[in-house]
Design an enzyme around this catalytic site. Structure first.
Site, PDB file in Angstrom:
ATOM      1  N   GLU A  81      -3.270  -0.147  -5.928  1.00  0.00           N
ATOM      2  CA  GLU A  81      -2.303  -1.076  -6.157  1.00  0.00           C
ATOM      3  C   GLU A  81      -1.995  -1.135  -7.576  1.00  0.00           C
ATOM      4  O   GLU A  81      -2.856  -1.028  -8.458  1.00  0.00           O
ATOM      5  CB  GLU A  81      -3.034  -2.503  -5.797  1.00  0.00           C
ATOM      6  CG  GLU A  81      -2.063  -3.633  -5.464  1.00  0.00           C
ATOM      7  CD  GLU A  81      -1.353  -3.206  -3.948  1.00  0.00           C
ATOM      8  OE1 GLU A  81      -0.585  -2.498  -3.765  1.00  0.00           O
ATOM      9  OE2 GLU A  81      -1.911  -3.760  -2.849  1.00  0.00           O
ATOM     10  N   CYS A 140       0.989  -1.276  -0.114  1.00  0.00           N
ATOM     11  CA  CYS A 140      -0.076   0.098   0.112  1.00  0.00           C
ATOM     12  C   CYS A 140       0.612   1.155   0.158  1.00  0.00           C
ATOM     13  O   CYS A 140       1.636   1.680   1.012  1.00  0.00           O
ATOM     14  CB  CYS A 140      -0.821   0.063   1.449  1.00  0.00           C
ATOM     15  SG  CYS A 140      -2.152   1.417   1.096  1.00  0.00           S
TER      16      CYS A 140
END
Length: 248
Positions: A114, A2
């Site tokens: 992502e 992340c």
DNA sequence: CCAGACGTTGTT
DNA sequence: GTCTGG
DNA sequence: CCAGACGTTGTT
DNA sequence: GTCTGG
């Protein structure tokens, strides 16, 4: 993992959703602007327990600044390299272990980004936006498991900073990327934030979920988000994804 | 003993 | 601050 | 995480 | 290629 996320909620909304009923007034909290492209080292919201073990909403800089940093330069340098902490090793790493025992927190997000790598069936750098499948119905946030620390600069300035805990990706998320953030459901928040619980093994057990990807969905988005100069709700607009691209 | 690292991800 | 490597 | 820089000297 | 900045 992340490394970029979105948060558009007001402090008052976060106080309600994260069940902070300890008299904290939203008007006294720092108001962070809605941001669909939050990058490491920016200021983010944290949910943590204060010194009286009462839940509070706070702000911190994203990326752990080790408490022993001598100057601002080395603090900033190390911070951008510690935006995530691996759940598999967090209890042992010198940079993280004391925070893992004593300063756990939740990091609220609308969703996060992502970038698909060659592990998946997509072209490199294809961004996906991952959020709660209940976002449209209830503006349900994600709650990343995190840790925070406090650094006092040579000038005496107090700087709080935080890292997002990651784990191996599972389920459909594993098709996008090999790592994912560690999420905590509501029923685990109390135990996770409890500062009287300083047992590593218990904290580690709290991060283990039967279905770590439960209630999430991933949508492909435009590469607008790639540049930190771009921002706005259009960054999370779904796009049509053609056939997975391959190299010739 | 002192000096130097202390982190993650992805890619090779 | 604390651990590792030399 | 991705994008963008990656250098020095002297002068302002 | 690798590091820094955001």
């Amino acid at each position: 993992m992340c490394g970029r996320f979105a948060l558009s909620k007001l402090p008052a909304e976060l106080l309600e959703e994260f069940e902070i009923h300890t008299g904290q007034s939203a008007s006294q909290l720092p108001l962070l602007p809605a941001d669909w492209n939050i990058t490491p080292t920016r200021t983010i919201y944290l949910v943590r327990n204060d010194s009286k073990n009462q839940r509070e909403l706070a702000t911190a800089s994203w990326g752990m600044i080790a408490g022993w940093s001598k100057d601002r330069e080395s603090a900033l340098k190390s911070q951008s390299q510690a935006i995530n902490a691996r759940s598999e090793s967090i209890a042992e790493k010198p940079t993280f272990r004391s925070a893992f025992r004593n300063r756990r927190c939740l990091i609220p997000a609308d969703g996060y980004y992502e970038w698909a790598t060659e592990l998946g069936p997509y072209s490199p750098k294809q961004p996906f936006y991952i959020s709660s499948e209940k976002w449209e119905s209830g503006r349900t946030s994600l709650a990343f498991a995190g840790i925070w620390d406090r650094w006092i600069s040579p000038e005496g300035e107090i700087v709080d900073s935080a890292a997002i805990i990651t784990r191996p990706a599972v389920g459909f998320l594993a098709t996008v990327h090999s790592r994912m953030p560690t999420f905590l459901p509501k029923e685990r928040w109390d135990a996770w934030l409890d500062r009287t619980n300083q047992d590593c093994d218990e904290a580690t057990a709290m991060m283990k979920l039967d279905m770590p990807d439960h209630g999430l969905r991933a949508i492909p988005v435009a590469s607008l988000v790639n540049s930190i100069r771009n921002n706005g709700p259009e960054l999370i607009t779904p796009i049509e994804l053609g056939e997975p691209q391959t190299l010739f």
